[in-house]
Write a protein that holds these residues in place. Structure first.
Motif, PDB file in Angstrom:
ATOM      1  N   ARG A   1       0.845  -1.212   0.000  1.00  0.00           N
ATOM      2  CA  ARG A   1       0.000   0.000   0.000  1.00  0.00           C
ATOM      3  C   ARG A   1       0.873   1.252   0.000  1.00  0.00           C
ATOM      4  N   ALA A   2       1.979   1.207   0.748  1.00  0.00           N
ATOM      5  CA  ALA A   2       2.868   2.382   0.816  1.00  0.00           C
ATOM      6  C   ALA A   2       3.536   2.631  -0.536  1.00  0.00           C
ATOM      7  N   ILE A   3       3.953   1.573  -1.217  1.00  0.00           N
ATOM      8  CA  ILE A   3       4.574   1.744  -2.545  1.00  0.00           C
ATOM      9  C   ILE A   3       3.549   2.316  -3.522  1.00  0.00           C
ATOM     10  N   ALA A   4       2.325   1.764  -3.488  1.00  0.00           N
ATOM     11  CA  ALA A   4       1.278   2.237  -4.398  1.00  0.00           C
ATOM     12  C   ALA A   4       0.996   3.720  -4.156  1.00  0.00           C
ATOM     13  N   ALA A   5       0.909   4.111  -2.881  1.00  0.00           N
ATOM     14  CA  ALA A   5       0.617   5.517  -2.568  1.00  0.00           C
ATOM     15  C   ALA A   5       1.786   6.410  -2.993  1.00  0.00           C
ATOM     16  N   HIS A   6       3.007   5.952  -2.748  1.00  0.00           N
ATOM     17  CA  HIS A   6       4.196   6.766  -3.062  1.00  0.00           C
ATOM     18  C   HIS A   6       4.321   7.032  -4.558  1.00  0.00           C
ATOM     19  N   PHE A   7       4.156   5.986  -5.373  1.00  0.00           N
ATOM     20  CA  PHE A   7       4.394   6.142  -6.819  1.00  0.00           C
ATOM     21  C   PHE A   7       3.113   6.469  -7.595  1.00  0.00           C
ATOM     22  N   GLY A   8       1.953   6.396  -6.931  1.00  0.00           N
ATOM     23  CA  GLY A   8       0.693   6.635  -7.650  1.00  0.00           C
ATOM     24  C   GLY A   8       0.266   5.428  -8.474  1.00  0.00           C
ATOM     25  N   PHE A   9       0.631   4.212  -8.023  1.00  0.00           N
ATOM     26  CA  PHE A   9       0.268   2.971  -8.723  1.00  0.00           C
ATOM     27  C   PHE A   9      -1.021   2.394  -8.120  1.00  0.00           C
ATOM     28  N   ALA A  10      -1.678   1.527  -8.881  1.00  0.00           N
ATOM     29  CA  ALA A  10      -2.824   0.776  -8.350  1.00  0.00           C
ATOM     30  C   ALA A  10      -2.305  -0.424  -7.558  1.00  0.00           C
ATOM     31  N   HIS A  11      -3.096  -0.913  -6.589  1.00  0.00           N
ATOM     32  CA  HIS A  11      -2.651  -2.041  -5.756  1.00  0.00           C
ATOM     33  C   HIS A  11      -3.675  -3.169  -5.778  1.00  0.00           C
ATOM     34  N   LEU A  12      -3.195  -4.402  -5.928  1.00  0.00           N
ATOM     35  CA  LEU A  12      -4.056  -5.585  -5.797  1.00  0.00           C
ATOM     36  C   LEU A  12      -3.466  -6.532  -4.759  1.00  0.00           C
ATOM     37  N   ASP A  13      -4.234  -6.765  -3.683  1.00  0.00           N
ATOM     38  CA  ASP A  13      -3.883  -7.767  -2.674  1.00  0.00           C
ATOM     39  C   ASP A  13      -4.441  -9.090  -3.197  1.00  0.00           C
ATOM     40  N   THR A  14      -3.579  -9.897  -3.832  1.00  0.00           N
ATOM     41  CA  THR A  14      -4.091 -11.102  -4.508  1.00  0.00           C
ATOM     42  C   THR A  14      -4.594 -12.148  -3.510  1.00  0.00           C
ATOM     43  N   GLY A  15      -4.158 -12.046  -2.240  1.00  0.00           N
ATOM     44  CA  GLY A  15      -4.669 -12.965  -1.217  1.00  0.00           C
ATOM     45  C   GLY A  15      -6.182 -12.853  -1.087  1.00  0.00           C
ATOM     46  N   LEU A  16      -6.709 -11.655  -1.366  1.00  0.00           N
ATOM     47  CA  LEU A  16      -8.160 -11.465  -1.261  1.00  0.00           C
ATOM     48  C   LEU A  16      -8.920 -12.316  -2.275  1.00  0.00           C
ATOM     49  N   LEU A  17      -8.306 -12.594  -3.432  1.00  0.00           N
ATOM     50  CA  LEU A  17      -8.971 -13.445  -4.429  1.00  0.00           C
ATOM     51  C   LEU A  17      -9.162 -14.847  -3.853  1.00  0.00           C
ATOM     52  N   TYR A  18      -8.081 -15.376  -3.235  1.00  0.00           N
ATOM     53  CA  TYR A  18      -8.154 -16.725  -2.647  1.00  0.00           C
ATOM     54  C   TYR A  18      -9.060 -16.716  -1.411  1.00  0.00           C
ATOM     55  N   ARG A  19      -9.009 -15.614  -0.646  1.00  0.00           N
ATOM     56  CA  ARG A  19      -9.893 -15.511   0.526  1.00  0.00           C
ATOM     57  C   ARG A  19     -11.358 -15.492   0.090  1.00  0.00           C
ATOM     58  N   ALA A  20     -11.658 -14.761  -1.008  1.00  0.00           N
ATOM     59  CA  ALA A  20     -13.049 -14.688  -1.481  1.00  0.00           C
ATOM     60  C   ALA A  20     -13.537 -16.072  -1.911  1.00  0.00           C
ATOM     61  N   VAL A  21     -12.673 -16.826  -2.595  1.00  0.00           N
ATOM     62  CA  VAL A  21     -13.050 -18.189  -2.992  1.00  0.00           C
ATOM     63  C   VAL A  21     -13.215 -19.055  -1.735  1.00  0.00           C
ATOM     64  N   GLY A  22     -12.286 -18.923  -0.786  1.00  0.00           N
ATOM     65  CA  GLY A  22     -12.369 -19.692   0.466  1.00  0.00           C
ATOM     66  C   GLY A  22     -13.667 -19.410   1.212  1.00  0.00           C
ATOM     67  N   ALA A  23     -14.076 -18.140   1.260  1.00  0.00           N
ATOM     68  CA  ALA A  23     -15.312 -17.770   1.962  1.00  0.00           C
ATOM     69  C   ALA A  23     -16.523 -18.404   1.276  1.00  0.00           C
ATOM     70  N   LEU A  24     -16.529 -18.401  -0.064  1.00  0.00           N
ATOM     71  CA  LEU A  24     -17.657 -19.017  -0.795  1.00  0.00           C
ATOM     72  C   LEU A  24     -17.706 -20.520  -0.526  1.00  0.00           C
ATOM     73  N   VAL A  25     -16.524 -21.143  -0.413  1.00  0.00           N
ATOM     74  CA  VAL A  25     -16.477 -22.590  -0.136  1.00  0.00           C
ATOM     75  C   VAL A  25     -16.990 -22.877   1.278  1.00  0.00           C
ATOM     76  N   LEU A  26     -16.645 -22.021   2.239  1.00  0.00           N
ATOM     77  CA  LEU A  26     -17.184 -22.188   3.601  1.00  0.00           C
ATOM     78  C   LEU A  26     -18.708 -22.108   3.581  1.00  0.00           C
ATOM     79  N   ASP A  27     -19.251 -21.328   2.618  1.00  0.00           N
ATOM     80  CA  ASP A  27     -20.709 -21.201   2.495  1.00  0.00           C
ATOM     81  C   ASP A  27     -21.329 -22.318   1.653  1.00  0.00           C
TER      82      ASP A  27
END
Ligand code: CDP
Length: 209
Positions: free
Chosen positions: A23-49
Motif C-alpha cells: 500500500r505504501a509503494i502504491a501511494a508513493h508512486f501513484g500505482f494501483a494495488h491488488l492484494d491477490t490474497g483477497l482473491l483466494y480468501r473470497a473463494v475460500g469464503a464461498l467454499v465455507l458457504d
C-alpha cells in the motif's frame, strides 16, 4: 505524467508486512494495488458457504473483495486450502496478469507474483520475517478486531499456512531468483517501507500522479 505500465511484484508468507509495504509503494508512486490474497480468501469464503471451489473461482466477482469477513483467520485457512487446487489458480490468472500491466503502474502482493503471475515485473521483492515475529504481528491485529485467540494458536495457524503454501505442487511460495529479499524481523514498518521504496526506485519507477 506517464501511463506506461510498471509492475511491482511482492511475495512472501503471512503477516510479513507485504500488505503495508504494498500500500505504501502504491501511494508513493501513484500505482494501483491488488492484494491477490483477497482473491483466494473470497473463494475460500464461498467454499465455507457451501460452494464448489473451481466454480467459485471461475465465477468470482471482484466486488466480493470488499467484504470485511475476508480478513478473518477462518477464511485465511480456507483460502490456503483452495489455493492448492491448480484449476482455482488458473481461473484467477488472467485477472491478475491484466492488473499487472494496467496503464499507470501496479503493485501486486501474494505468494506467486514473481514466480508465476508476472515474472517480467520490473521490481520484485520477497518480504519475510521469522514465524514468531509474524505470529506476534498478526495476533496484535486480530486482538484489535476483538479476536480472543492466544498467541500460540495464531503461531500454529501461521505455521500451518506456511507449510501448505510452500509445500504445494501448484505455484509453491518461494523467493524468485530476481527478487530482492527483505527480512523485516528486526525492522520497524517505516524502515521496511523505506527499503522497499528505495528498491522500486532503483529499478526505474517514477512518480505518477
Ligand atoms: O494476509 P496474509 O498474508 O495472512 O494472507 P493472504 O495474502 O490474504 O493469503 C491467504 C492465502 O491465500 C495464503 O495463505 C495462500 O494460500 C493463498 N494465496 C496464494 O496461494 N497465492 C497468492 N498470490 C496469494 C494468496
Amino acid at each position: 505524467m506517464s501511463d506506461a505500465p510498471f509492475t511491482v511484484a511482492i511475495d512472501g508468507p503471512a503477516a510479513a508486512g507485504k500488505g503495508t509495504i504494498s500500500r505504501a509503494i502504491a501511494a508513493h508512486f501513484g500505482f494501483a494495488h491488488l492484494d491477490t490474497g483477497l482473491l483466494y480468501r473470497a473463494v475460500g469464503a464461498l467454499v465455507l458457504d457451501g460452494a464448489e471451489p473451481i466454480a467459485a473461482a471461475q465465477a468470482l466477482d471482484p466486488r466480493a473483495l470488499e467484504d470485511a469477513r475476508l480478513r478473518t483467520a477462518e477464511v485465511a485457512q480456507a483460502a490456503s486450502r483452495v489455493a492448492v487446487i491448480p484449476e482455482v489458480r488458473a481461473a484467477l490468472l488472467d485477472f491478475q496478469r491484466a492488473f499487472a500491466r494496467r496503464p499507470g503502474g501496479a503493485v501486486l502482493d501474494g505468494r506467486d507474483i514473481c514466480t508465476v503471475i508476472y515474472p517480467d515485473a520490473e521490481a520484485q521483492l520477497f518480504v519475510t520475517a521469522s514465524a514468531e515475529v509474524r505470529a506476534a504481528r498478526r495476533w496484535k491485529e486480530l486482538r484489535e478486531k476483538g479476536d480472543t485467540r492466544t498467541l500460540a494458536d495464531v503461531l500454529a495457524d501461521v505455521q500451518a499456512r506456511d507449510a501448505r503454501d510452500s509445500e504445494r505442487d501448484a505455484a509453491p511460495m518461494r523467493p524468485a531468483d530476481g527478487a530482492k529479499l527483505l527480512d523485516t524481523s528486526k525492522m520497524s514498518i517505516e524502515e521496511a517501507v523505506d527499503a522497499a521504496i528505495a528498491h522500486v526506485e532503483a529499478k526505474g519507477a517514477v512518480l505518477r500522479g
